[in-house]
Design a protein around this motif. Structure first.
Motif, mmCIF file in Angstrom:
data_model
loop_
_atom_site.group_PDB
_atom_site.id
_atom_site.type_symbol
_atom_site.label_atom_id
_atom_site.label_comp_id
_atom_site.label_asym_id
_atom_site.label_seq_id
_atom_site.Cartn_x
_atom_site.Cartn_y
_atom_site.Cartn_z
ATOM 1 N N TYR A 5 0.830 -1.202 0.000
ATOM 2 C CA TYR A 5 0.000 0.000 0.000
ATOM 3 C C TYR A 5 0.870 1.259 0.000
ATOM 4 C CZ TYR A 5 -2.954 3.798 1.453
ATOM 5 O OH TYR A 5 -3.573 5.007 1.525
ATOM 6 N N SER A 6 1.889 1.275 0.844
ATOM 7 C CA SER A 6 2.729 2.477 0.938
ATOM 8 C C SER A 6 3.533 2.702 -0.345
ATOM 9 C CB SER A 6 3.639 2.412 2.160
ATOM 10 O OG SER A 6 4.485 1.287 2.112
ATOM 11 N N LEU A 7 3.930 1.647 -1.030
ATOM 12 C CA LEU A 7 4.599 1.806 -2.321
ATOM 13 C C LEU A 7 3.637 2.393 -3.360
ATOM 14 C CD1 LEU A 7 6.681 -1.494 -2.497
ATOM 15 C CD2 LEU A 7 7.592 0.843 -2.320
ATOM 16 N N ALA A 14 4.125 10.857 -5.991
ATOM 17 C CA ALA A 14 5.302 11.294 -6.761
ATOM 18 C C ALA A 14 5.342 10.495 -8.063
ATOM 19 C CB ALA A 14 6.566 11.085 -5.951
ATOM 20 N N PRO A 15 4.383 10.743 -8.968
ATOM 21 C CA PRO A 15 4.315 9.934 -10.186
ATOM 22 C C PRO A 15 5.530 10.133 -11.083
ATOM 23 C CG PRO A 15 2.783 11.782 -10.288
ATOM 24 C CD PRO A 15 3.380 11.783 -8.913
ATOM 25 N N GLY A 16 5.875 9.074 -11.766
ATOM 26 C CA GLY A 16 6.999 9.110 -12.690
ATOM 27 C C GLY A 16 7.639 7.748 -12.793
ATOM 28 N N ASN A 17 8.711 7.681 -13.535
ATOM 29 C CA ASN A 17 9.395 6.413 -13.765
ATOM 30 C C ASN A 17 10.904 6.522 -13.664
ATOM 31 O OD1 ASN A 17 6.791 6.438 -15.649
ATOM 32 N ND2 ASN A 17 7.210 4.352 -14.980
ATOM 33 N N SER A 18 11.413 7.520 -12.992
ATOM 34 C CA SER A 18 12.869 7.682 -12.985
ATOM 35 C C SER A 18 13.557 6.996 -11.808
ATOM 36 C CB SER A 18 13.249 9.162 -13.011
ATOM 37 O OG SER A 18 12.891 9.793 -11.810
ATOM 38 N N VAL A 19 12.805 6.613 -10.770
ATOM 39 C CA VAL A 19 13.392 5.932 -9.612
ATOM 40 C C VAL A 19 12.617 4.647 -9.361
ATOM 41 C CG1 VAL A 19 13.915 6.065 -7.145
ATOM 42 C CG2 VAL A 19 14.089 8.110 -8.561
ATOM 43 N N PRO A 25 10.818 -9.118 -0.274
ATOM 44 C CA PRO A 25 10.135 -9.659 -1.444
ATOM 45 C C PRO A 25 8.715 -9.100 -1.614
ATOM 46 C CG PRO A 25 9.840 -11.174 0.347
ATOM 47 C CD PRO A 25 10.648 -9.994 0.893
ATOM 48 N N PHE A 26 8.423 -7.986 -0.967
ATOM 49 C CA PHE A 26 7.046 -7.511 -0.870
ATOM 50 C C PHE A 26 6.573 -6.661 -2.031
ATOM 51 C CE2 PHE A 26 8.575 -8.295 3.406
ATOM 52 C CZ PHE A 26 7.642 -9.234 3.826
ATOM 53 N N GLY A 27 7.437 -5.898 -2.654
ATOM 54 C CA GLY A 27 6.966 -5.074 -3.751
ATOM 55 C C GLY A 27 8.026 -4.168 -4.336
ATOM 56 N N VAL A 28 7.645 -3.547 -5.439
ATOM 57 C CA VAL A 28 8.504 -2.611 -6.158
ATOM 58 C C VAL A 28 7.604 -1.590 -6.847
ATOM 59 C CG1 VAL A 28 8.570 -4.046 -8.238
ATOM 60 C CG2 VAL A 28 10.414 -2.437 -7.800
ATOM 61 N N THR A 29 8.081 -0.381 -6.968
ATOM 62 C CA THR A 29 7.340 0.637 -7.697
ATOM 63 C C THR A 29 8.308 1.576 -8.374
ATOM 64 O OG1 THR A 29 5.461 2.159 -7.561
ATOM 65 C CG2 THR A 29 7.143 2.385 -5.847
ATOM 66 N N GLN A 30 7.805 2.307 -9.338
ATOM 67 C CA GLN A 30 8.576 3.370 -9.962
ATOM 68 C C GLN A 30 7.897 4.685 -9.628
ATOM 69 O OE1 GLN A 30 9.181 2.498 -14.113
ATOM 70 N NE2 GLN A 30 10.711 0.955 -13.639
ATOM 71 N N HIS A 37 12.872 4.928 -17.578
ATOM 72 C CA HIS A 37 13.779 3.801 -17.752
ATOM 73 C C HIS A 37 12.961 2.604 -18.228
ATOM 74 C CE1 HIS A 37 16.909 0.926 -17.117
ATOM 75 N NE2 HIS A 37 16.019 0.179 -16.502
ATOM 76 N N THR A 38 13.432 1.891 -19.255
ATOM 77 C CA THR A 38 12.638 0.789 -19.793
ATOM 78 C C THR A 38 13.350 -0.557 -19.864
ATOM 79 O OG1 THR A 38 13.239 1.428 -22.039
ATOM 80 C CG2 THR A 38 11.175 2.301 -21.171
ATOM 81 N N ARG A 39 14.688 -0.596 -19.879
ATOM 82 C CA ARG A 39 15.377 -1.876 -20.040
ATOM 83 C C ARG A 39 16.550 -2.000 -19.090
ATOM 84 N NH1 ARG A 39 17.029 -2.665 -25.964
ATOM 85 N NH2 ARG A 39 17.301 -4.790 -25.252
ATOM 86 N N GLY A 40 16.793 -3.232 -18.617
ATOM 87 C CA GLY A 40 17.935 -3.498 -17.762
ATOM 88 C C GLY A 40 17.777 -2.916 -16.370
#
Length: 88
Positions: A5-7, A14-19, A25-30, A37-40
């Motif tokens: 939820y907090s992610l 703070a919408p975006g995709n730079s970080v 093992p609970f989650g990940v967000t951008q 960033h799109t690859r690697g």
């Protein structure tokens, strides 16, 4: 559940995709506006354990203190969440 939820809340505030923020093992967000960033492996990554993450989002631990103590791995020029945390 609290980590996920907090992610989601962070990415909404703070919408975006730079970080990429990882709390395995609970989650990940951008988040954070900037170059997409799109690859690697992303150039701006924040990673920590669930206990540290929850302490950061609730304000029990400050960003600088967590980084200085090695509780957070932050790499890249944009990987500073001090302006976004705590979420409260």
């Amino acid at each position: 559940m609290a980590v996920r939820y907090s992610l989601e809340e962070l990415s909404a505030r703070a919408p975006g995709n730079s970080v990429e923020v990882r709390v395995p093992p609970f989650g990940v967000t951008q988040c954070i506006a900037g170059p997409r960033h799109t690859r690697g492996t992303p150039p701006n990554v924040v990673e920590c354990d669930a206990g540290t993450w929850l302490a950061l989002v609730t304000g029990q631990t400050g960003w600088g203190d967590a980084v200085d103590r090695g509780l957070v791995a932050a790499s890249g020029l944009r990987a500073d969440l001090s302006g976004e945390l705590p979420l409260g």
